[in-house]
Structure formats: C-alpha cells, structure tokens
Design a protein around this motif. Structure first.
Motif, PDB file in Angstrom:
ATOM      1  N   PRO A  28       0.823  -1.217   0.000  1.00 41.89           N
ATOM      2  CA  PRO A  28       0.000   0.000   0.000  1.00 41.89           C
ATOM      3  C   PRO A  28       0.857   1.267   0.000  1.00 41.89           C
ATOM      4  O   PRO A  28       1.889   1.330   0.668  1.00 41.89           O
ATOM      5  N   ALA A  29       0.425   2.265  -0.755  1.00 38.12           N
ATOM      6  CA  ALA A  29       1.168   3.520  -0.827  1.00 38.12           C
ATOM      7  C   ALA A  29       1.119   4.281   0.488  1.00 38.12           C
ATOM      8  O   ALA A  29       2.027   5.050   0.805  1.00 38.12           O
ATOM      9  N   ASP A  30       0.073   4.074   1.253  1.00 40.48           N
ATOM     10  CA  ASP A  30      -0.037   4.700   2.569  1.00 40.48           C
ATOM     11  C   ASP A  30      -0.957   3.861   3.441  1.00 40.48           C
ATOM     12  O   ASP A  30      -1.586   2.918   2.966  1.00 40.48           O
ATOM     13  N   ASP A  53       9.837   1.693  -0.609  1.00 44.27           N
ATOM     14  CA  ASP A  53       9.884   3.140  -0.455  1.00 44.27           C
ATOM     15  C   ASP A  53       9.460   3.552   0.950  1.00 44.27           C
ATOM     16  O   ASP A  53       9.923   4.559   1.476  1.00 44.27           O
ATOM     17  N   ARG A  54       8.577   2.763   1.561  1.00 41.82           N
ATOM     18  CA  ARG A  54       8.062   3.093   2.885  1.00 41.82           C
ATOM     19  C   ARG A  54       8.890   2.432   3.982  1.00 41.82           C
ATOM     20  O   ARG A  54       9.513   1.389   3.766  1.00 41.82           O
ATOM     21  N   LEU A 112       3.976   0.476   8.313  1.00 41.38           N
ATOM     22  CA  LEU A 112       4.118  -0.931   7.949  1.00 41.38           C
ATOM     23  C   LEU A 112       4.782  -1.692   9.086  1.00 41.38           C
ATOM     24  O   LEU A 112       5.785  -1.246   9.643  1.00 41.38           O
ATOM     25  N   PHE A 113       4.228  -2.847   9.413  1.00 38.83           N
ATOM     26  CA  PHE A 113       4.778  -3.691  10.474  1.00 38.83           C
ATOM     27  C   PHE A 113       5.201  -5.023   9.868  1.00 38.83           C
ATOM     28  O   PHE A 113       4.403  -5.700   9.217  1.00 38.83           O
ATOM     29  N   GLY A 114       6.464  -5.403  10.050  1.00 37.82           N
ATOM     30  CA  GLY A 114       6.967  -6.660   9.511  1.00 37.82           C
ATOM     31  C   GLY A 114       7.015  -7.734  10.580  1.00 37.82           C
ATOM     32  O   GLY A 114       7.420  -7.474  11.721  1.00 37.82           O
ATOM     33  N   ALA A 144      -5.799  -4.261   9.873  1.00 39.81           N
ATOM     34  CA  ALA A 144      -4.827  -3.972   8.810  1.00 39.81           C
ATOM     35  C   ALA A 144      -4.723  -5.150   7.843  1.00 39.81           C
ATOM     36  O   ALA A 144      -4.798  -6.306   8.261  1.00 39.81           O
ATOM     37  N   PRO A 145      -4.556  -4.882   6.557  1.00 44.50           N
ATOM     38  CA  PRO A 145      -4.370  -5.971   5.595  1.00 44.50           C
ATOM     39  C   PRO A 145      -3.044  -6.676   5.832  1.00 44.50           C
ATOM     40  O   PRO A 145      -2.086  -6.069   6.320  1.00 44.50           O
TER      41      PRO A 145
END
Length: 247
Positions: A28-30, A53-54, A112-114, A144-145
């Motif tokens: 997702p871009a954001d 990028d994020r 973003l969470f990894g 969240a997806p």
C-alpha cells in the motif's frame, strides 16, 4: 536516522547483491499494513526494507538494545536506525505479548509492520507452521491488511559457519494483500487465529515454492539440537571404550 540507514545500508545492499523483486505494487502507498514473511536469514530484515519506499518496522530481542559498552551502544543505534523495535522477552507471557503490543502501536500510526509468523529462522530452508498468536491477533485487533512476502535464497548468502557473504542475487516476491476484517473482534478465538495464520502461510508457500513442514521451526530446532548432542555423546562413549580396550 532510518532515512540515513536506508540510503547507506539499503543502497549498499542493492548495489552489491542486486535483489530482484516481484509484486511491489501490492505494498500500500499509505496506511497500515502487515508484511508477513518467511524467515531464512538474519539479512531478511535488511533486504526487504531496502527495496521498499516506505519504512517497515520489525521487532528484535531487547538484548540487542541494552548490551553495555561501546559495542552495545553501536549495536543499539544500528538496530534503531534500521527500524527495529526492542521486545522484552521476560515475564510470564514473554515476547508474544510484547510483539503484539508493538505491532498494534506501529499500525495505529499508519505504518508498515513486519513479522515472521514462523517465529524463528528456518533451520533447513523449508517453510514451517506459523505460530497463531502474534500475526493473527495483530491483524484482527487492527483490521490492517496482511501482505504475504517470500524471501528467496537469502539463506545462501551467508550460511552458518561462513564468514564472508556470497555475492549472489536474492529475491523478494510479494503477494496480494489479504483482508481478515470479517474476523474482527474474534482475536481470542483460537480456531480463528489458527485459520488466519494457516491462510497466510499457504500464500507464503505459494510465493516461495518452499516445502511445507507441519510443525513449528522451534520444535525442529530442538530435535536437531538433541540429535547433535546424542551423536556427540555417542562419539565420546565410543572413544572412551576404544581407549579402555586399546582397540
């Protein structure tokens, strides 16, 4: 600091190893998203952020952040710089609850969470059963997806016992986001947690092409350690018997 680390470390990794990537359009871009990946190598947490990028935040054991001395401070600065959060593994429920809390906080900030659903690195390159606690509970608590990610060949870059990394091209394959909002409010139902985790692991398996093993990687590591210990003890016993008999 993350931006500086991304340019220096991330840029160096991309230049030296030239990782190939498929499916970047699925990031997702954001907004918040969970990146759920297989785990082959220590370097997974560096190669994936390097191609995005994020910013993506992973969790790491607290020992990396509170070791005394100059080396300890440098290690802590490094892990903070590459976007990793310390997780205190002490207490009754240990790392699981700390990881869940950290993941929710990251996602609530819209980031973003990894996470590695296997809970530890694969001992042999195969894909192991995902642990149902962290990933599924964070996903259901936040809505969240979940974006499945497959790291390819990262374990071949620096196998155990090899000092210098091998210059080769690892791969990263990213799949379509998975929506589990239909299960929201059910994050304490163990059957739902298992179903969510298994669905994510199935998508990772399809992306990675790994052989799937229906057991936890931690259990396999214990088996391998016990087998190695038994073999070592058998060798010592055989040597002692040989020394005793002189034959």
């Amino acid at each position: 600091m993350y931006g500086t680390m991304k340019v220096t470390i991330g840029g160096s990794l991309k230049l030296a190893f030239r990782p190939w990537v498929e499916g970047l359009e699925y990031i997702p871009a954001d907004g918040p998203a969970i990146l759920a990946s297989n785990h082959l190598s220590f370097s997974d947490s560096f190669f994936l952020p390097a191609v995005l990028d994020r910013k993506v935040t992973f969790i790491a054991k607290a020992e990396y952040f509170n070791t005394p001395g100059v080396k300890g401070r440098l290690t802590a600065a490094f892990f903070k710089g590459v976007g990793q959060l310390p997780v205190d593994r002490s207490g009754a429920r240990g790392a699981g609850e700390a990881a869940i809390k950290s993941g929710i906080e990251v996602l609530e900030r819209g980031e973003l969470f990894g996470i590695y659903p296997e809970g530890t690195r694969s001992p042999d390159g195969r894909l192991y059963r995902g642990k149902p606690g962290g990933l599924a509970r964070v996903a259901l608590a936040t809505g969240a997806p979940v974006v499945p990610v497959a790291m390819i060949d990262t374990e071949k870059i620096q196998p155990p016992g090899q000092v210098m990394p091998k210059l080769m091209r690892p791969g990263i394959r990213i799949g379509k986001p998975l929506d589990f909002t239909r299960y929201q409010g059910m994050e304490h139902d163990r059957f739902v947690l298992r179903a969510v985790t298994d669905e994510v692991m199935y998508e990772i398996m399809k992306l990675s092409g790994q052989e799937y093993v229906d057991m936890y990687a931690t259990a396999m590591k214990r088996q391998l350690a016990e087998a190695a210990k038994a073999e070592k003890e058998a060798g010592r016993a055989a040597k002692a018997e040989k020394d005793r008999t002189g034959s």
